[in-house]
Design an enzyme around this catalytic site. Structure first.
Site, PDB file in Angstrom:
ATOM      1  N   LYS A   9       0.822  -1.210   0.000  1.00 19.91           N
ATOM      2  CA  LYS A   9       0.000   0.000   0.000  1.00 19.91           C
ATOM      3  C   LYS A   9       0.865   1.273   0.000  1.00 19.91           C
ATOM      4  O   LYS A   9       0.428   2.318  -0.455  1.00 19.91           O
ATOM      5  CB  LYS A   9      -0.921   0.030   1.224  1.00 19.91           C
ATOM      6  CG  LYS A   9      -1.831  -1.173   1.420  1.00 19.91           C
ATOM      7  CD  LYS A   9      -2.941  -1.251   0.408  1.00 19.91           C
ATOM      8  CE  LYS A   9      -4.107  -2.144   0.784  1.00 19.91           C
ATOM      9  NZ  LYS A   9      -3.829  -3.530   1.109  1.00 19.91           N
TER      10      LYS A   9
HETATM   11  C1  LIG Z   1      -4.531  -4.708   0.737  1.00 24.45           C
HETATM   12  C2  LIG Z   1      -3.768  -5.961   0.762  1.00 24.45           C
HETATM   13  C3  LIG Z   1      -4.035  -7.011  -0.134  1.00 24.45           C
HETATM   14  C4  LIG Z   1      -5.178  -6.948  -1.127  1.00 24.45           C
HETATM   15  O1  LIG Z   1      -4.978  -5.935  -2.078  1.00 24.45           O
HETATM   16  P1  LIG Z   1      -6.218  -5.424  -2.947  1.00 24.45           P
HETATM   17  O2  LIG Z   1      -5.674  -4.336  -3.789  1.00 24.45           O
HETATM   18  O3  LIG Z   1      -7.227  -4.942  -1.960  1.00 24.45           O
HETATM   19  O4  LIG Z   1      -6.708  -6.590  -3.709  1.00 24.45           O
HETATM   20  C5  LIG Z   1      -3.224  -8.124  -0.103  1.00 24.45           C
HETATM   21  N1  LIG Z   1      -2.215  -8.235   0.784  1.00 24.45           N
HETATM   22  C6  LIG Z   1      -1.933  -7.261   1.666  1.00 24.45           C
HETATM   23  C7  LIG Z   1      -0.809  -7.462   2.617  1.00 24.45           C
HETATM   24  C8  LIG Z   1      -2.684  -6.094   1.684  1.00 24.45           C
HETATM   25  O5  LIG Z   1      -2.400  -5.128   2.556  1.00 24.45           O
END
Ligand SMILES: *Cc1c(COP(=O)(O)O)cnc(C)c1O
Length: 462
Positions: free
Chosen positions: A112
Protein backbone atom coordinates in the site's frame (compact mmCIF):
# COMPACT_ATOMS: atom_id res chain seq x y z
CA UNK A 1 -7.30 12.85 -20.01
CA UNK A 2 -10.80 12.73 -18.53
CA UNK A 3 -12.18 10.33 -15.94
CA UNK A 4 -15.68 8.87 -16.11
CA UNK A 5 -17.81 7.08 -13.53
CA UNK A 6 -18.54 3.34 -13.70
CA UNK A 7 -22.22 4.14 -13.10
CA UNK A 8 -22.45 6.50 -16.01
CA UNK A 9 -24.18 9.57 -14.60
CA UNK A 10 -21.62 11.61 -12.60
CA UNK A 11 -19.81 14.33 -14.55
CA UNK A 12 -16.43 13.51 -16.05
CA UNK A 13 -13.45 14.94 -14.15
CA UNK A 14 -9.79 15.81 -14.60
CA UNK A 15 -7.11 13.69 -12.90
CA UNK A 16 -6.80 16.25 -10.11
CA UNK A 17 -10.53 16.31 -9.46
CA UNK A 18 -10.88 12.53 -9.60
CA UNK A 19 -7.94 12.12 -7.22
CA UNK A 20 -9.18 14.66 -4.68
CA UNK A 21 -12.73 13.30 -4.80
CA UNK A 22 -12.38 9.53 -4.61
CA UNK A 23 -15.91 8.20 -5.10
CA UNK A 24 -18.12 9.58 -7.89
CA UNK A 25 -21.35 11.32 -6.85
CA UNK A 26 -23.46 8.65 -8.54
CA UNK A 27 -21.82 6.06 -6.26
CA UNK A 28 -19.49 4.83 -9.00
CA UNK A 29 -15.72 4.73 -9.31
CA UNK A 30 -13.68 6.85 -11.67
CA UNK A 31 -11.82 5.24 -14.56
CA UNK A 32 -9.88 6.85 -17.41
CA UNK A 33 -11.99 7.49 -20.48
CA UNK A 34 -9.31 5.87 -22.63
CA UNK A 35 -6.23 3.84 -21.72
CA UNK A 36 -2.97 5.38 -22.96
CA UNK A 37 -0.74 3.06 -24.97
CA UNK A 38 2.97 2.45 -24.58
CA UNK A 39 4.71 1.09 -27.67
CA UNK A 40 7.10 -1.85 -27.75
CA UNK A 41 9.96 0.66 -27.95
CA UNK A 42 8.64 2.74 -25.06
CA UNK A 43 8.58 -0.38 -22.90
CA UNK A 44 11.94 -1.68 -24.14
CA UNK A 45 13.49 1.68 -23.21
CA UNK A 46 12.64 1.02 -19.54
CA UNK A 47 15.35 -1.64 -19.31
CA UNK A 48 17.99 -0.49 -16.87
CA UNK A 49 16.00 2.55 -15.75
CA UNK A 50 15.37 3.38 -12.09
CA UNK A 51 11.98 2.62 -10.55
CA UNK A 52 11.32 6.37 -10.48
CA UNK A 53 12.01 6.78 -14.20
CA UNK A 54 9.69 3.90 -15.06
CA UNK A 55 7.07 5.42 -12.76
CA UNK A 56 7.23 8.70 -14.63
CA UNK A 57 6.83 7.08 -18.07
CA UNK A 58 3.94 4.86 -16.98
CA UNK A 59 1.91 7.45 -15.04
CA UNK A 60 2.59 10.66 -17.00
CA UNK A 61 -0.08 10.09 -19.70
CA UNK A 62 -2.78 9.71 -17.02
CA UNK A 63 -2.25 12.93 -15.09
CA UNK A 64 -3.00 15.45 -17.85
CA UNK A 65 -2.02 18.96 -16.83
CA UNK A 66 -2.47 18.41 -13.08
CA UNK A 67 1.32 18.59 -12.59
CA UNK A 68 4.16 19.76 -14.79
CA UNK A 69 6.78 17.18 -15.76
CA UNK A 70 9.25 18.71 -13.31
CA UNK A 71 6.70 18.71 -10.48
CA UNK A 72 5.68 15.16 -11.16
CA UNK A 73 9.28 13.90 -11.24
CA UNK A 74 9.87 15.62 -7.92
CA UNK A 75 6.74 14.08 -6.33
CA UNK A 76 7.81 10.62 -7.47
CA UNK A 77 11.34 11.12 -6.12
CA UNK A 78 10.01 12.17 -2.71
CA UNK A 79 7.43 9.38 -2.57
CA UNK A 80 9.97 6.56 -2.85
CA UNK A 81 12.95 8.16 -1.09
CA UNK A 82 12.19 6.46 2.25
CA UNK A 83 11.91 2.94 0.90
CA UNK A 84 14.30 0.49 2.50
CA UNK A 85 15.54 -0.98 -0.79
CA UNK A 86 17.33 0.81 -3.64
CA UNK A 87 15.36 -0.90 -6.35
CA UNK A 88 12.09 -0.20 -4.45
CA UNK A 89 10.43 -3.41 -5.71
CA UNK A 90 13.10 -6.13 -5.94
CA UNK A 91 12.50 -9.56 -7.46
CA UNK A 92 13.64 -12.83 -5.88
CA UNK A 93 13.72 -16.17 -7.62
CA UNK A 94 11.68 -18.75 -5.70
CA UNK A 95 12.03 -21.57 -8.21
CA UNK A 96 12.94 -21.78 -11.91
CA UNK A 97 10.73 -19.22 -13.66
CA UNK A 98 8.84 -18.31 -10.49
CA UNK A 99 9.68 -14.93 -8.97
CA UNK A 100 8.55 -13.07 -5.89
CA UNK A 101 8.05 -9.32 -6.31
CA UNK A 102 8.83 -7.84 -2.89
CA UNK A 103 6.50 -4.89 -2.42
CA UNK A 104 7.06 -4.52 1.32
CA UNK A 105 10.11 -2.28 1.61
CA UNK A 106 8.09 0.91 2.17
CA UNK A 107 7.65 2.67 5.52
CA UNK A 108 4.70 0.51 6.71
CA UNK A 109 5.93 -2.79 5.23
CA UNK A 110 3.07 -3.45 2.79
CA UNK A 111 2.52 -2.70 -0.90
CA UNK A 112 0.00 0.00 0.00
CA UNK A 113 2.97 2.35 0.56
CA UNK A 114 3.68 2.45 -3.18
CA UNK A 115 0.44 4.27 -3.85
CA UNK A 116 -0.09 6.01 -0.56
CA UNK A 117 3.31 7.70 -0.40
CA UNK A 118 2.72 9.15 -3.86
CA UNK A 119 -0.89 10.15 -3.10
CA UNK A 120 0.33 11.98 0.01
CA UNK A 121 2.75 14.01 -2.10
CA UNK A 122 0.16 14.68 -4.81
CA UNK A 123 -2.52 15.80 -2.32
CA UNK A 124 -0.11 18.12 -0.57
CA UNK A 125 0.94 19.91 -3.74
CA UNK A 126 -2.57 20.09 -5.23
CA UNK A 127 -4.25 21.29 -2.01
CA UNK A 128 -1.45 23.62 -1.00
CA UNK A 129 -1.63 25.62 -4.20
CA UNK A 130 -5.43 25.89 -3.92
CA UNK A 131 -5.22 26.81 -0.24
CA UNK A 132 -7.78 24.08 0.56
CA UNK A 133 -8.12 21.62 3.42
CA UNK A 134 -9.81 18.22 3.17
CA UNK A 135 -10.82 15.42 5.51
CA UNK A 136 -9.57 12.08 4.32
CA UNK A 137 -11.61 9.20 5.66
CA UNK A 138 -10.40 5.70 4.91
CA UNK A 139 -11.60 2.19 5.69
CA UNK A 140 -8.95 -0.43 6.25
CA UNK A 141 -8.50 -4.12 6.74
CA UNK A 142 -5.16 -3.10 8.27
CA UNK A 143 -2.60 -1.98 5.73
CA UNK A 144 -4.32 0.90 3.91
CA UNK A 145 -4.86 2.66 7.23
CA UNK A 146 -1.28 2.44 8.38
CA UNK A 147 0.01 3.44 4.95
CA UNK A 148 -2.36 6.44 4.82
CA UNK A 149 -1.50 7.62 8.32
CA UNK A 150 2.20 7.31 7.51
CA UNK A 151 1.82 9.21 4.24
CA UNK A 152 -0.30 12.08 5.59
CA UNK A 153 0.80 12.55 9.19
CA UNK A 154 1.81 16.12 9.93
CA UNK A 155 0.71 17.47 6.52
CA UNK A 156 -0.88 20.90 6.76
CA UNK A 157 -3.86 20.53 4.44
CA UNK A 158 -5.43 17.28 5.57
CA UNK A 159 -7.06 15.55 8.49
CA UNK A 160 -6.97 11.78 8.24
CA UNK A 161 -9.50 9.51 9.93
CA UNK A 162 -9.11 5.75 9.55
CA UNK A 163 -11.86 3.22 10.31
CA UNK A 164 -10.63 -0.27 11.08
CA UNK A 165 -12.55 -3.34 12.28
CA UNK A 166 -12.04 -3.62 16.04
CA UNK A 167 -10.10 -6.75 16.99
CA UNK A 168 -9.59 -7.87 13.41
CA UNK A 169 -6.25 -6.36 12.50
CA UNK A 170 -2.83 -7.61 13.57
CA UNK A 171 -1.15 -5.93 16.53
CA UNK A 172 1.55 -4.46 14.29
CA UNK A 173 -1.08 -3.05 11.94
CA UNK A 174 -3.04 -1.59 14.85
CA UNK A 175 -0.01 -0.03 16.47
CA UNK A 176 1.09 1.54 13.19
CA UNK A 177 -2.29 3.32 13.15
CA UNK A 178 -2.64 4.20 16.83
CA UNK A 179 0.87 5.32 17.78
CA UNK A 180 1.62 8.31 15.50
CA UNK A 181 1.49 11.47 17.64
CA UNK A 182 0.56 14.01 14.96
CA UNK A 183 -2.80 15.66 15.73
CA UNK A 184 -4.09 15.48 12.15
CA UNK A 185 -4.31 11.66 12.18
CA UNK A 186 -6.97 9.64 14.00
CA UNK A 187 -7.73 5.93 14.29
CA UNK A 188 -11.31 4.76 14.90
CA UNK A 189 -11.93 1.13 15.91
CA UNK A 190 -15.36 0.21 14.53
CA UNK A 191 -17.49 -2.56 16.04
CA UNK A 192 -17.85 -4.48 12.80
CA UNK A 193 -15.84 -6.11 10.04
CA UNK A 194 -14.01 -4.53 7.12
CA UNK A 195 -17.06 -4.65 4.87
CA UNK A 196 -18.95 -2.63 7.51
CA UNK A 197 -16.16 -0.04 7.58
CA UNK A 198 -16.16 0.19 3.80
CA UNK A 199 -19.98 0.42 3.69
CA UNK A 200 -20.06 3.25 6.28
CA UNK A 201 -17.38 5.06 4.28
CA UNK A 202 -19.53 4.80 1.16
CA UNK A 203 -22.53 6.04 3.19
CA UNK A 204 -20.53 9.12 4.15
CA UNK A 205 -19.70 9.80 0.51
CA UNK A 206 -23.35 9.45 -0.41
CA UNK A 207 -24.41 11.86 2.36
CA UNK A 208 -23.73 15.03 0.38
CA UNK A 209 -24.33 17.40 3.28
CA UNK A 210 -21.66 15.67 5.37
CA UNK A 211 -19.43 15.09 2.36
CA UNK A 212 -19.40 18.73 1.36
CA UNK A 213 -19.42 19.99 4.97
CA UNK A 214 -16.15 18.28 5.95
CA UNK A 215 -14.72 18.31 2.39
CA UNK A 216 -14.51 14.56 2.40
CA UNK A 217 -11.79 12.89 0.34
CA UNK A 218 -11.06 9.20 -0.05
CA UNK A 219 -7.80 7.31 -0.39
CA UNK A 220 -9.13 3.80 -0.48
CA UNK A 221 -8.44 1.96 -3.68
CA UNK A 222 -11.68 3.47 -4.96
CA UNK A 223 -9.31 6.39 -5.57
CA UNK A 224 -7.95 6.13 -9.11
CA UNK A 225 -4.60 7.54 -7.99
CA UNK A 226 -4.06 4.41 -5.89
CA UNK A 227 -4.61 2.05 -8.78
CA UNK A 228 -2.44 4.13 -11.08
CA UNK A 229 0.61 4.08 -8.81
CA UNK A 230 0.38 0.28 -8.66
CA UNK A 231 0.57 -0.10 -12.44
CA UNK A 232 4.24 0.88 -12.31
CA UNK A 233 5.68 -2.25 -10.68
CA UNK A 234 4.08 -4.52 -13.26
CA UNK A 235 6.19 -2.74 -15.85
CA UNK A 236 9.38 -2.48 -13.79
CA UNK A 237 9.34 -6.16 -12.82
CA UNK A 238 8.36 -7.51 -16.24
CA UNK A 239 11.00 -5.44 -18.02
CA UNK A 240 13.71 -6.65 -15.67
CA UNK A 241 12.85 -10.22 -16.73
CA UNK A 242 12.88 -9.51 -20.46
CA UNK A 243 9.59 -7.84 -21.38
CA UNK A 244 8.39 -6.66 -23.84
CA UNK A 245 10.14 -9.40 -25.81
CA UNK A 246 8.84 -12.06 -23.46
CA UNK A 247 5.43 -12.59 -21.93
CA UNK A 248 5.01 -12.72 -18.16
CA UNK A 249 2.25 -13.91 -15.88
CA UNK A 250 1.35 -12.40 -12.51
CA UNK A 251 -0.37 -13.82 -9.46
CA UNK A 252 -1.84 -11.28 -7.08
CA UNK A 253 -3.16 -11.91 -3.55
CA UNK A 254 -6.45 -10.07 -3.80
CA UNK A 255 -9.13 -8.59 -1.59
CA UNK A 256 -10.47 -5.33 -2.95
CA UNK A 257 -9.30 -6.04 -6.52
CA UNK A 258 -7.18 -2.87 -6.64
CA UNK A 259 -3.76 -4.40 -7.13
CA UNK A 260 -4.85 -6.95 -9.73
CA UNK A 261 -6.81 -4.28 -11.58
CA UNK A 262 -3.57 -2.30 -11.84
CA UNK A 263 -2.12 -5.35 -13.62
CA UNK A 264 -5.03 -5.33 -16.02
CA UNK A 265 -4.34 -1.66 -16.79
CA UNK A 266 -0.68 -2.49 -17.45
CA UNK A 267 -1.83 -5.13 -19.92
CA UNK A 268 -4.23 -2.72 -21.61
CA UNK A 269 -1.39 -0.20 -21.92
CA UNK A 270 0.62 -2.71 -23.92
CA UNK A 271 2.62 -4.80 -21.44
CA UNK A 272 2.59 -8.38 -22.76
CA UNK A 273 0.94 -10.23 -19.88
CA UNK A 274 -0.13 -13.83 -20.31
CA UNK A 275 -2.11 -14.78 -17.18
CA UNK A 276 -3.40 -12.46 -14.46
CA UNK A 277 -4.20 -14.77 -11.58
CA UNK A 278 -6.46 -13.66 -8.75
CA UNK A 279 -5.52 -15.43 -5.49
CA UNK A 280 -8.00 -15.31 -2.62
CA UNK A 281 -8.02 -16.71 0.90
CA UNK A 282 -11.06 -18.53 2.30
CA UNK A 283 -13.08 -15.36 1.68
CA UNK A 284 -13.29 -16.39 -1.94
CA UNK A 285 -16.15 -14.43 -3.47
CA UNK A 286 -13.88 -13.31 -6.32
CA UNK A 287 -12.71 -16.84 -7.04
CA UNK A 288 -16.30 -18.10 -7.00
CA UNK A 289 -17.41 -15.31 -9.30
CA UNK A 290 -14.55 -15.85 -11.74
CA UNK A 291 -15.38 -19.57 -11.72
CA UNK A 292 -18.85 -18.78 -13.04
CA UNK A 293 -20.83 -18.89 -9.81
CA UNK A 294 -22.03 -15.30 -9.77
CA UNK A 295 -21.19 -12.66 -7.20
CA UNK A 296 -23.04 -13.52 -4.01
CA UNK A 297 -22.07 -12.18 -0.60
CA UNK A 298 -21.25 -14.51 2.25
CA UNK A 299 -20.22 -13.50 5.77
CA UNK A 300 -16.56 -12.66 6.33
CA UNK A 301 -14.56 -15.47 7.92
CA UNK A 302 -11.54 -14.00 9.73
CA UNK A 303 -8.33 -15.54 8.39
CA UNK A 304 -4.56 -15.43 8.95
CA UNK A 305 -4.36 -13.11 5.92
CA UNK A 306 -6.68 -10.44 7.34
CA UNK A 307 -5.96 -7.77 4.72
CA UNK A 308 -7.94 -9.92 2.28
CA UNK A 309 -10.92 -10.66 4.54
CA UNK A 310 -13.36 -8.97 2.22
CA UNK A 311 -16.64 -9.89 0.58
CA UNK A 312 -17.54 -6.67 -1.16
CA UNK A 313 -14.57 -6.07 -3.40
CA UNK A 314 -14.94 -2.45 -4.38
CA UNK A 315 -12.62 -2.33 -7.39
CA UNK A 316 -14.31 -5.31 -8.98
CA UNK A 317 -16.82 -2.70 -10.12
CA UNK A 318 -14.13 -1.32 -12.42
CA UNK A 319 -13.58 -4.77 -13.92
CA UNK A 320 -17.32 -5.24 -14.37
CA UNK A 321 -17.59 -1.87 -16.09
CA UNK A 322 -15.21 -3.05 -18.82
CA UNK A 323 -16.72 -6.55 -18.93
CA UNK A 324 -20.14 -4.94 -19.56
CA UNK A 325 -18.68 -2.86 -22.41
CA UNK A 326 -18.59 0.26 -20.23
CA UNK A 327 -22.36 0.32 -19.77
CA UNK A 328 -22.80 2.44 -16.61
CA UNK A 329 -26.48 1.69 -16.21
CA UNK A 330 -25.82 -2.08 -16.31
CA UNK A 331 -23.21 -1.65 -13.56
CA UNK A 332 -25.56 0.53 -11.49
CA UNK A 333 -28.15 -2.25 -11.76
CA UNK A 334 -25.67 -4.91 -10.60
CA UNK A 335 -24.62 -2.79 -7.64
CA UNK A 336 -28.26 -2.34 -6.64
CA UNK A 337 -28.64 -6.14 -6.74
CA UNK A 338 -25.48 -6.49 -4.65
CA UNK A 339 -27.21 -4.42 -1.99
CA UNK A 340 -29.78 -7.24 -1.87
CA UNK A 341 -27.11 -9.95 -1.59
CA UNK A 342 -25.58 -10.51 -4.99
CA UNK A 343 -25.96 -10.89 -8.72
CA UNK A 344 -25.24 -13.24 -11.61
CA UNK A 345 -22.86 -12.13 -14.33
CA UNK A 346 -24.16 -12.11 -17.91
CA UNK A 347 -22.66 -14.63 -20.30
CA UNK A 348 -20.90 -11.98 -22.35
CA UNK A 349 -19.39 -10.33 -19.28
CA UNK A 350 -18.31 -13.67 -17.82
CA UNK A 351 -16.55 -14.41 -21.10
CA UNK A 352 -14.81 -11.01 -21.02
CA UNK A 353 -13.70 -11.57 -17.41
CA UNK A 354 -12.33 -15.01 -18.21
CA UNK A 355 -10.29 -13.58 -21.07
CA UNK A 356 -8.50 -11.31 -18.60
CA UNK A 357 -8.38 -13.15 -15.28
CA UNK A 358 -8.05 -16.62 -13.84
CA UNK A 359 -8.32 -17.40 -10.15
CA UNK A 360 -7.64 -19.76 -7.28
CA UNK A 361 -8.04 -19.87 -3.51
CA UNK A 362 -6.00 -21.02 -0.55
CA UNK A 363 -7.54 -22.40 2.64
CA UNK A 364 -6.04 -21.56 6.02
CA UNK A 365 -4.20 -24.88 6.15
CA UNK A 366 -2.84 -24.46 2.62
CA UNK A 367 -1.65 -20.94 3.41
CA UNK A 368 0.16 -22.07 6.51
CA UNK A 369 1.64 -25.11 4.75
CA UNK A 370 2.93 -22.87 1.96
CA UNK A 371 4.76 -20.66 4.46
CA UNK A 372 6.40 -23.75 5.98
CA UNK A 373 7.20 -25.28 2.62
CA UNK A 374 8.71 -22.15 1.05
CA UNK A 375 11.01 -21.62 3.99
CA UNK A 376 12.36 -25.13 3.49
CA UNK A 377 12.56 -24.92 -0.28
CA UNK A 378 13.84 -21.40 -0.93
CA UNK A 379 14.78 -19.93 2.46
CA UNK A 380 12.10 -17.28 1.96
CA UNK A 381 9.79 -16.35 4.84
CA UNK A 382 6.46 -15.36 3.32
CA UNK A 383 3.73 -13.29 4.95
CA UNK A 384 0.38 -15.12 4.86
CA UNK A 385 -1.00 -12.96 2.02
CA UNK A 386 2.02 -13.63 -0.15
CA UNK A 387 1.70 -17.32 0.73
CA UNK A 388 -1.85 -17.34 -0.65
CA UNK A 389 -0.37 -15.96 -3.85
CA UNK A 390 2.46 -18.50 -4.04
CA UNK A 391 0.09 -21.42 -3.42
CA UNK A 392 -2.26 -20.35 -6.22
CA UNK A 393 0.62 -19.42 -8.56
CA UNK A 394 2.07 -22.91 -8.21
CA UNK A 395 -1.27 -24.37 -9.26
CA UNK A 396 -1.77 -22.10 -12.23
CA UNK A 397 1.63 -21.46 -13.67
CA UNK A 398 2.90 -22.74 -16.96
CA UNK A 399 6.60 -23.58 -16.39
CA UNK A 400 7.59 -22.04 -19.71
CA UNK A 401 6.29 -18.56 -18.84
CA UNK A 402 7.86 -16.55 -16.02
CA UNK A 403 5.40 -16.16 -13.15
CA UNK A 404 5.75 -13.12 -10.90
CA UNK A 405 3.90 -13.47 -7.59
CA UNK A 406 3.34 -10.26 -5.69
CA UNK A 407 4.59 -10.34 -2.08
CA UNK A 408 2.24 -7.80 -0.57
CA UNK A 409 3.50 -7.51 3.01
CA UNK A 410 6.58 -8.12 5.14
CA UNK A 411 6.33 -11.25 7.30
CA UNK A 412 7.01 -9.19 10.45
CA UNK A 413 3.61 -7.56 10.01
CA UNK A 414 1.95 -10.92 10.73
CA UNK A 415 4.36 -12.54 13.20
CA UNK A 416 1.83 -14.88 14.84
CA UNK A 417 0.84 -16.66 11.64
CA UNK A 418 4.46 -16.86 10.49
CA UNK A 419 5.66 -18.20 13.83
CA UNK A 420 2.88 -20.81 13.89
CA UNK A 421 4.01 -22.06 10.47
CA UNK A 422 7.78 -21.87 10.85
CA UNK A 423 8.70 -21.55 14.54
CA UNK A 424 10.45 -18.30 13.61
CA UNK A 425 9.16 -14.96 14.83
CA UNK A 426 10.25 -12.47 12.15
CA UNK A 427 11.65 -9.29 13.72
CA UNK A 428 10.55 -5.79 12.71
CA UNK A 429 13.16 -3.80 10.78
CA UNK A 430 15.30 -1.65 13.13
CA UNK A 431 13.58 1.63 12.18
CA UNK A 432 10.34 0.47 13.82
CA UNK A 433 11.74 -1.77 16.53
CA UNK A 434 10.19 0.38 19.31
CA UNK A 435 6.63 0.04 17.92
CA UNK A 436 5.53 -2.07 20.88
CA UNK A 437 6.69 0.59 23.37
CA UNK A 438 4.85 3.56 21.90
CA UNK A 439 1.60 4.86 23.47
CA UNK A 440 -1.61 4.15 21.57
CA UNK A 441 -4.42 6.63 20.79
CA UNK A 442 -7.68 5.24 19.40
CA UNK A 443 -11.43 5.78 19.73
CA UNK A 444 -13.90 2.89 19.68
CA UNK A 445 -17.07 3.63 17.67
CA UNK A 446 -20.32 1.82 16.91
CA UNK A 447 -20.95 0.56 13.37
CA UNK A 448 -23.38 3.42 12.85
CA UNK A 449 -23.29 6.26 10.34
CA UNK A 450 -24.57 8.98 12.68
CA UNK A 451 -22.14 8.01 15.45
CA UNK A 452 -19.26 8.08 12.99
CA UNK A 453 -20.25 11.44 11.52
CA UNK A 454 -20.43 12.97 15.00
CA UNK A 455 -17.03 11.54 15.94
CA UNK A 456 -15.39 12.77 12.79
CA UNK A 457 -16.81 16.28 13.06
CA UNK A 458 -15.53 16.41 16.64
CA UNK A 459 -12.06 15.18 15.77
CA UNK A 460 -11.47 17.61 12.94
CA UNK A 461 -12.74 20.56 14.99
CA UNK A 462 -9.93 20.04 17.53
C1 LIG B 1 -4.53 -4.71 0.74
C2 LIG B 1 -3.77 -5.96 0.76
C3 LIG B 1 -4.04 -7.01 -0.13
C4 LIG B 1 -5.18 -6.95 -1.13
O1 LIG B 1 -4.98 -5.94 -2.08
P1 LIG B 1 -6.22 -5.42 -2.95
O2 LIG B 1 -5.67 -4.34 -3.79
O3 LIG B 1 -7.23 -4.94 -1.96
O4 LIG B 1 -6.71 -6.59 -3.71
C5 LIG B 1 -3.22 -8.12 -0.10
N1 LIG B 1 -2.21 -8.24 0.78
C6 LIG B 1 -1.93 -7.26 1.67
C7 LIG B 1 -0.81 -7.46 2.62
C8 LIG B 1 -2.68 -6.09 1.68
O5 LIG B 1 -2.40 -5.13 2.56
Amino acid sequence: MRYISTRGTAPSLSFEEAMLTGLARDGGLYVPETIPQLSHDDIAAMAGQSYEEVAFTVMRPFIGDTFTDAEFRDLIAKAYADFGHDSRAPLKELAPNHFLLELFHGPTLAFKDFAMQLIGQMFQLALGRKGERVTIVGATSGDTGSAAIEAFRGLANVDVVILYPHGRVSEVQRRQMTTPVERNVHALAVDGDFDDCQARLKDMFNDFEFRDGVKLAGVNSINWGRVLAQVVYYFSSAVSLGAPDRKMSFTVPTGNFGDIFAGYIAKKMGLPIDQLVVATNQNDILHRCLSGQGYHKDTVHPSISPSMDIQVSSNFERALFDAYDRDGSAVAQLMAELGQGGFDVSQGAAQALSENYTSGRASEEETSATITDMLGRSGEILCPHSAVGVKVANEKRDPATPMITLATAHPAKFPDAVEAATGIRPPLPPRMADLYDRAERVTRVANDLEALKTQIKGLIAQ
